[in-house]
Write a protein that holds these residues in place. Structure first.
Motif, short mmCIF file in Angstrom:
data_model
loop_
_atom_site.label_atom_id
_atom_site.label_comp_id
_atom_site.label_asym_id
_atom_site.label_seq_id
_atom_site.Cartn_x
_atom_site.Cartn_y
_atom_site.Cartn_z
N UNK A 171 -12.14 22.31 -29.38
CA UNK A 171 -10.74 22.50 -29.74
C UNK A 171 -9.92 22.97 -28.54
N UNK A 172 -10.50 23.87 -27.75
CA UNK A 172 -9.80 24.37 -26.56
C UNK A 172 -9.57 23.23 -25.56
N UNK A 173 -10.59 22.38 -25.40
CA UNK A 173 -10.44 21.23 -24.50
C UNK A 173 -9.33 20.30 -24.98
N UNK A 174 -9.29 20.06 -26.29
CA UNK A 174 -8.24 19.20 -26.84
C UNK A 174 -6.86 19.85 -26.66
N UNK A 175 -6.81 21.17 -26.80
CA UNK A 175 -5.53 21.87 -26.60
C UNK A 175 -5.06 21.73 -25.16
N UNK A 176 -5.97 21.85 -24.21
CA UNK A 176 -5.58 21.71 -22.80
C UNK A 176 -5.01 20.32 -22.53
N UNK A 177 -5.56 19.31 -23.20
CA UNK A 177 -5.03 17.95 -23.05
C UNK A 177 -3.61 17.86 -23.60
N UNK A 178 -3.38 18.48 -24.75
CA UNK A 178 -2.03 18.48 -25.34
C UNK A 178 -1.05 19.24 -24.46
N UNK A 179 -1.50 20.36 -23.88
CA UNK A 179 -0.64 21.12 -22.99
C UNK A 179 -0.26 20.29 -21.77
N UNK A 180 -1.24 19.57 -21.22
CA UNK A 180 -0.98 18.74 -20.04
C UNK A 180 0.08 17.67 -20.35
N UNK A 181 0.04 17.13 -21.57
CA UNK A 181 1.03 16.13 -21.97
C UNK A 181 2.44 16.72 -21.98
N UNK A 182 2.52 18.02 -22.18
CA UNK A 182 3.81 18.70 -22.21
C UNK A 182 4.15 19.36 -20.88
N UNK A 183 3.35 19.08 -19.86
CA UNK A 183 3.63 19.62 -18.53
C UNK A 183 3.27 21.09 -18.40
N UNK A 184 2.29 21.54 -19.19
CA UNK A 184 1.88 22.95 -19.15
C UNK A 184 0.38 23.06 -18.91
N UNK A 185 -0.04 24.26 -18.50
CA UNK A 185 -1.46 24.51 -18.22
C UNK A 185 -2.00 25.73 -18.96
N UNK A 186 -1.11 26.48 -19.59
CA UNK A 186 -1.53 27.68 -20.31
C UNK A 186 -0.68 27.91 -21.53
N UNK A 187 -1.18 28.80 -22.41
CA UNK A 187 -0.44 29.09 -23.64
C UNK A 187 -0.96 30.37 -24.26
N UNK A 188 -0.04 31.22 -24.71
CA UNK A 188 -0.41 32.37 -25.52
C UNK A 188 -0.47 31.91 -26.97
#
Length: 597
Positions: A171-188
């Motif tokens: 799930x964390x790996x999938x989240x990082x992919x979604x963040x990358x699509x939005x131009x981000x690398x981290x999230x609280x």
């Protein structure tokens, strides 16, 4: 200590911190729908116990804002205090931003930044900037709440992958992919429903919700879970370590953000992040804020194949429990036993508790007889507990949390003789529910566009209901789950794997309340040269009472849907029932023409 004494104490603290007004919301650091006792600050300082409301204290007056569900309750509970009731969305009453702008020209508003969302902060800032007022985060609430309950610390456990279908690492790996699509690398990750979904952890921190009070930070190179570590068993620590999740103390979230050295772009959704945490991200020179929609909301809203299989099994168990409940109710009523609304709630819970992997009710059961059902969020209490009679309707809205799913079902039962109007209303609600359940729509359809399918049946009679038609349901998580919903204004597109409730109703004050509710699963229907079409599959398996139905009001499509639904219900439940229960269910799921003359 009286409410007025508490407000006096707040004013002394406000003066000390140099603020002229203080806003006390109904929220926690996780922007939760249901609050642990530790964060029920608005209730503590106002005495108002409703689930929604905001208290504003100024130097010389105070007010409580709440919505129409609670006008009567709030008026009663505020009696004897200085607090004025401000009715939301009612002409003649200002909104909170309007009120603050009027009261605070060139002054300072105090907030608790740990429980105020960034979105709400922006709303206040916009209104106050016009009158040259400023906002300051102050500790007045914590200073003045002397007997504040502790933060919950129930034992944490892992929600097994046989239920979730995906590991935390996946799930964390999938989240990082979604963040990358939005131009981000981290999230609280602040929202409790998202934390437990992402890390596959559960606890019992919030009544009837399997939440763990905690935060997570998913960064460029590491994932950290912020939680009271003393309540995390070694097996959970090892599981998370295997999923590359580091554990730190709950209060370390802001210090951790402050010390991040690795440059990264951090996604911020202003609706789910607190002002204090946002400030920490914004003020770290190594971090760049990217404001966008929280991707986890949609990720967990679309169920994976393992979750779907488990949900359907939990619904079978739930259906069996409701069969036993209805049989017991009918038996007791036939014997002339006294049955109250609280008895009904207890009976439903007792039957569910017999099922494998049952954890708790998923919300307080709404067992409402007669006119009580006209109050959509009615809950019987020892002081207000009506006896069920052998006429009229009994509405039972109930649900369960199982390790393999969460359910939400409403049935309205005919308890005996009904008026012609009651029969007409019941038939209209049934037609509305079927209209939504039976809809086929082109890919791209939203909750806002589909909502009319249920309402149109009632609109033709000049009727409506003052709530949405349906909401998403979490997977052993929150009973209300977005981003999808069936209501005006929802722009989220339905996709296969989303679940939704279908629960239109009629609520006539002091007369009657009727609701019929199934959980639905969005599925692919067919694909043609015109595109891909979607539909809904019922995943609630529970007979619908047909005794109140006026047959002449039903069309062939509706009758066909009912016959197919009842055949499915029997097919799903029968293998798990006794011979006597099967015989009972066979009658309740008989073809429409055999039940309705």
């Amino acid at each position: 200590m009286t409410v007025n004494d508490k407000i006096k104490m707040l004013r002394e603290s406000m003066k000390k911190h140099g603020v002229n007004a203080l806003v006390i919301p109904s929220s926690d650091p996780h922007m939760s729908e249901y609050l642990p006792e530790h964060w029920k600050q608005r209730m503590n300082f106002s005495g108002f116990t409703g689930s929604a409301g905001t208290l504003v204290v100024t130097e010389d007056e105070s007010g409580l804002w709440t919505d129409g569900r609670y006008f009567v309750q709030a008026a009663k509970q505020l009696e004897g205090s200085e607090i004025k009731l401000f009715k939301m969305a009612v002409k003649g009453f200002p909104t909170i931003p309007e009120y603050l702008a009027d009261k605070l020209p060139n002054k300072v508003l105090g907030i608790d930044g740990s429980v105020t969302s960034l979105q709400l902060y922006k709303t206040y800032e916009k209104a106050l900037s016009k009158v040259n007022a400023t906002i300051r985060s102050v500790p007045c609430i914590s200073e003045c709440w002397k007997d504040r309950p502790a933060i919950p610390e129930t034992e944490v456990y892992i929600h097994d992958i046989k239920f979730t279908g995906l590991s935390a690492a996946e799930k964390i790996s999938a989240l990082r992919e979604k963040l990358a699509e939005k131009g981000a690398e981290g999230m609280v990750v602040s929202n409790l429903t998202e934390v437990i979904w992402l890390l596959n952890v559960r606890a019992d921190d919030v009544l009837l919700n399997p939440y763990v009070v905690s935060f997570a930070y998913v960064g460029k190179s590491e994932t950290v879970w912020f939680v009271n570590q003393k309540r995390v068993p070694a097996a959970v620590v090892e599981n998370l370590k295997a999923n590359n999740v580091k554990i730190m103390d709950y209060d370390d979230i802001i210090p951790y953000i402050n010390k991040i050295k690795e440059t990264q772009k951090v996604l911020v959704d202003d609706s789910v992040i607190s002002f204090d945490i946002y400030n920490a991200v914004k003020n770290n020179p190594n971090l760049t804020v990217v404001e966008d929609i929280d991707p986890i909301i949609l990720m967990k809203g679309v169920k994976n194949p393992t979750e779907i299989e488990n949900i359907k099994y939990s619904q079978v168990k739930d259906g069996c429990a409701l069969v036993r409940f209805q049989m017991l109710l009918e038996e007791k009523m036939a014997k002339g036993e006294k049955i109250t609304e609280l008895d009904v709630s207890d009976m439903v819970l007792a039957e569910r508790a017999k099922e494998k992997d049952f954890v708790s009710a998923s919300f307080d059961t709404i067992a409402a007889y007669g006119a009580n059902a006209a109050m959509m969020h009615y809950k019987p209490t020892e002081e207000n507990n009506t006896t069920v009679q052998n006429h009229g309707f009994l509405l039972v809205d109930n649900g369960g949390h199982y390790l393999d799913g969460t359910t939400d079902t409403t049935r309205t039962y005919a308890m005996g003789a009904l008026t012609d109007l009651e029969k007409e209303y019941y038939t209209l609600v049934l037609k509305s529910m079927i209209s939504m359940a039976n809809v086929v729509f082109l890919e791209g359809g939203t909750g806002g566009s589909l909502d009319i399918m249920a309402r149109n049946v009632l609109w033709k009679r000049g009727l409506d209901y003052r709530c949405g038609t349906g909401h998403g349901v979490g997977f052993f998580g929150g009973i209300h789950e977005g981003p999808q919903s069936l209501r005006f204004g929802n722009t989220v597109k339905f996709v296969p794997g989303m679940t939704i409730t279908d629960e239109p109703g009629i609520y006539e004050e002091d007369l009657v309340g009727i609701r019929i509710e199934n959980d639905l699963l969005c599925v692919e229907y067919k694909e043609t040269e015109y595109g891909k079409f979607l539909a809904f599959e019922p995943i609630t398996y529970c007979p619908i009472d047909l005794t109140p139905v006026i047959g002449s009001m039903m069309n062939n499509d509706e009758i066909e849907w009912l016959d197919n639904y009842h055949a499915l219900t029997y097919e799903k439940l029968a293998p798990h029932l006794t011979d006597a229960q099967k015989e009972w269910l066979k009658k309740k799921t008989a073809p429409f023409t055999e039940q309705v003359k």
